[in-house]
Motif scaffolding. Structure first.
Motif, PDB file in Angstrom:
ATOM      1  N   SER A 121       0.765  -1.080   0.102  1.00 56.14           N
ATOM      2  CA  SER A 121       0.236   0.017   0.047  1.00 56.14           C
ATOM      3  C   SER A 121       0.797   1.282   0.055  1.00 56.14           C
ATOM      4  N   ARG A 150       6.930   3.925   4.194  1.00 54.11           N
ATOM      5  CA  ARG A 150       7.569   3.444   5.367  1.00 54.11           C
ATOM      6  C   ARG A 150       8.568   2.424   5.359  1.00 54.11           C
ATOM      7  N   TRP A 156       1.064   3.363   2.208  1.00 56.84           N
ATOM      8  CA  TRP A 156       1.962   3.926   3.687  1.00 56.84           C
ATOM      9  C   TRP A 156       2.853   2.782   3.910  1.00 56.84           C
ATOM     10  N   HIS A 157       2.916   1.681   3.302  1.00 54.52           N
ATOM     11  CA  HIS A 157       3.998   0.637   3.395  1.00 54.52           C
ATOM     12  C   HIS A 157       5.128   1.254   2.291  1.00 54.52           C
TER      13      HIS A 157
END
Length: 302
Positions: free
Chosen positions: A206, A212, A208-209
């Motif tokens: 995703s 991060r 966000w991943h």
């Protein structure tokens, strides 16, 4: 054989000639720059070993000025204020700078204008920023209290309130200093290979991943640089304090460099002021070394 031996020195001279010419051009400026850096440092070191002012030499006291620093409650208070400012300003500038860089990295209209607007406050001198802040945060006629009153909130003391002055200085510094982290992160984001993010998305990660686990690790060198640079800037805070609070109210904004200025140029304790300067240098070196070591340790672990 003798002809080859004679040709070798001539060839070496021809190779060295461009280097010597280059050094001939840059050597005068290099000597001036190095001299202006080393001479004040050596002079301040010698001054810190004496009990005098900037005019008279004074008596040689050895390390007594450094011993006096350990028992100086005003210096301890100034150190606490400096560390508080550093703890608030450095993470704040980095945390705000990264989202700004992500936003400025988007392909939108007038993106060059937005990038310029973010960076302009950084290139404005802190003295000019402090003078502007005096008008904005004036308790009686400032824009900030006018806006608070317009929405029904009580007026605040801001720079004239001991419990608020340091927070206001951090806010002013963030407004003026967040442009550097934004630009550095923007450059780092544009250096990240697109194949990395595309491969992560193909594997089902995703947004966000991807941010991060792909983007943030790639930004680690930029983050280490920014933390060290902003820490040095925070520990050397002076001009903003000088143009806004003068260390007041109730010495709540007296930081190390402003305390050094008071000792050396107002009270004429230049020997003690030089000792404080070297103490600040050691503190800056220790904090920067710890930050750099932690960053490299994190890279090795990753």
């Amino acid at each position: 054989m003798s002809l080859g031996v004679r040709r070798a020195p001539a060839a070496r001279r021809r190779r060295l000639l461009p280097d010597l010419t280059g050094w001939g051009f840059v050597l005068p400026a290099t000597l001036v720059i190095v001299g202006l850096s080393l001479f004040p440092a050596v002079w301040a070191l010698l001054l810190s070993l004496r009990d005098g002012d900037l005019i008279t030499g004074g008596a040689f006291v050895g390390l007594q000025n450094y011993r006096d620093m350990l028992d100086d409650p005003d210096l301890l208070s100034a150190t606490g204020h400096t560390l508080l400012y550093t703890v608030l300003f450095v993470p704040g500038s980095v945390v705000i700078g990264l989202p700004l860089a992500l936003a400025l990295n988007q392909p939108i209209r007038l993106i060059g204008f937005y990038r310029t607007c973010i960076f302009v406050p950084y290139v404005v001198s802190a003295a000019a920023t402090g003078i502007l802040a005096n008008f904005v945060f004036d308790p009686q006629f400032g824009v900030a209290n006018t806006l608070l009153q317009a929405v029904g909130l009580p007026r605040l003391g801001f720079l004239q309130e001991p419990g608020q002055a340091m927070i206001v200085l951090v806010v002013i510094s963030l407004w003026g200093g967040v442009g550097l982290p934004a630009v550095v992160y923007l450059a780092a984001l544009q250096d990240i290979p697109r194949e990395l993010t595309e491969a992560a998305r193909v594997d089902g990660a995703s947004g966000w991943h991807v941010f991060r686990h792909v983007i943030v690790p790639q930004l680690r060198p930029a983050t280490a640089f920014l933390v060290i640079w902003q820490t040095i800037e925070a520990l050397q805070l002076f001009d903003l304090v000088y143009t806004t609070t003068k260390g007041q109210p109730l010495d709540s904004t007296t930081v190390i460099v402003y305390y050094l200025y008071q000792q050396a140029f107002q009270l004429f304790h230049s020997g003690y002021g030089a000792a404080v300067a070297y103490g600040l240098f050691i503190l800056t070196l220790v904090v920067s070394s710890i930050t750099l070591w932690y960053s490299r340790r994190g890279e090795a672990t990753a």
